[in-house]
Design an enzyme around this catalytic site. Sequence first.
Site, mmCIF file in Angstrom:
data_model
loop_
_atom_site.group_PDB
_atom_site.id
_atom_site.type_symbol
_atom_site.label_atom_id
_atom_site.label_comp_id
_atom_site.label_asym_id
_atom_site.label_seq_id
_atom_site.Cartn_x
_atom_site.Cartn_y
_atom_site.Cartn_z
ATOM 1 N N ASP A 1 0.849 -1.200 0.000
ATOM 2 C CA ASP A 1 0.000 0.000 0.000
ATOM 3 C C ASP A 1 0.888 1.255 0.000
ATOM 4 O O ASP A 1 0.858 2.072 0.922
ATOM 5 C CB ASP A 1 -0.964 0.012 1.203
ATOM 6 N N ASP B 1 6.728 1.043 1.938
ATOM 7 C CA ASP B 1 6.422 0.038 0.911
ATOM 8 C C ASP B 1 7.309 0.265 -0.322
ATOM 9 O O ASP B 1 7.838 -0.675 -0.910
ATOM 10 C CB ASP B 1 4.970 0.154 0.471
ATOM 11 N N THR C 1 2.888 -5.994 2.648
ATOM 12 C CA THR C 1 3.376 -4.869 3.461
ATOM 13 C C THR C 1 2.288 -3.834 3.730
ATOM 14 O O THR C 1 2.589 -2.697 4.116
ATOM 15 C CB THR C 1 4.579 -4.171 2.772
#
Length: 310
Positions: free
Chosen positions: A9, A14, A123
Site C-alpha cells: 500500500d 512500501d 506490506t
Amino acid sequence: MKNIILDCDPGHDDALAMMLAIASDKIKLLAVTTSAGNQTPEKTLNNAMRMLTLMKREDIPVAGGNRTPLVKPLETAGNVHGKSGLDGADLPDPDFEVQDMTAIELIAKTLRETDGKVTLVVTGPMTNAALFLRVYPELAHEKIDQIVFMGGAMGLGNWTPSVEFNIYVDPEAAKIVLNSGIPTVMAPLNVTHQAQIKKAEIEAVKSIKNPVGQAFYGLLGFFEIYHEDPKWGFFGAPLHDPCTIAWLIDPEMFETEQMNVDVETEGELVRGETVCDYYDLTGKPKNTEVLLEIDRDKFIKLIMDSLETF
Ligand code: RIB
Ligand code: CA
C-alpha cells in the site's frame, strides 16, 4: 533466486521495500498488487506504478485490489504518508498500463505461470491475501511457500495502544492469513522500531546521484517528519516494510522465534491486536516465525548499497 509477489500500500516504506526487491540479485519480483491502506486504492495503485516507472521496471505487472477492508470501513494514513501517499518527491507519472484484472487474478495468473513455489510478501493490510486464500485455496496451498508480512506487534501499537496499523485496518483478513496453514513470517513493530534510519543517514542518501537515490532522499525526508514527535522516543524514522525484503535477502541480519500468532477481531480496546504466544502457553501450532532483533547497521548498509545500483 527467490520468486516473490509484493502486495503493498505505497506508502513510503512500501516503496523502499519494492526498491530493495528490485535491486537484489537474490530476488525476482514477479508481480505487484496493491491494497487500500496508507492511502485510497486509487492512490496506492498509482504510487506503485509511479515507483516502477521511476525504477524503469515497467516489465513487472501491476494490479489493484481491495477497495475496502473485508468488514470495517477503510481508514487511511494521510497523516503519515501525505495526500498522495508518497509525498516528498517529484515522481514520474506511470508510463505503462495497469493489468486489466484484479489483484487476486494477477496473483493466480502469476502462480500458474511460475515453476516452483512463490513467496507472497504483504506490506499493507492483508485484505488481498485473505481474498486470494478464500477464492483460490488449492492454488494458494500448492504454490505459495510462505507469506512474509509486516504487521502487528508484541505488546505494542502505533495506531491504538496495542494495535499496529496494517492489522488495525483489516483484522479479519489478518486472522484468515495467520490461520490459513501456510507458514508465515512476521515483521512486527518490535523489530521495525529498531530498523530506524537516522537523519544523518537520510542526508547521506542525497549523495546517491541517480534518479532513484534522489527520489528516496525526498521521500525519506518527508517520512521522517511524522516520526519526530517526542512521544515515539525515536532517534530516526522506522523503516517497517523493508524488513520483510531484508529478511528474504539476508535472514542472518535478524534474530527470530517461532511461535503461535493469532489476531483479536472483537473487543472495543484490542480489535486488531496480534496475540503472540512467546512462551507457548496455549500449545497452539507455532504458525509464525517472528522477527525480534535486527542488525540495524547491516540493514542501513543494504538500503544504501541497493540505492547505488540504479
Ligand atoms: O504500521 C506500519 C505499517 O503501516 C507499514 O506497512 C506502513 O507502510 C503502513 O502501511
Ligand atoms: Ca505498508
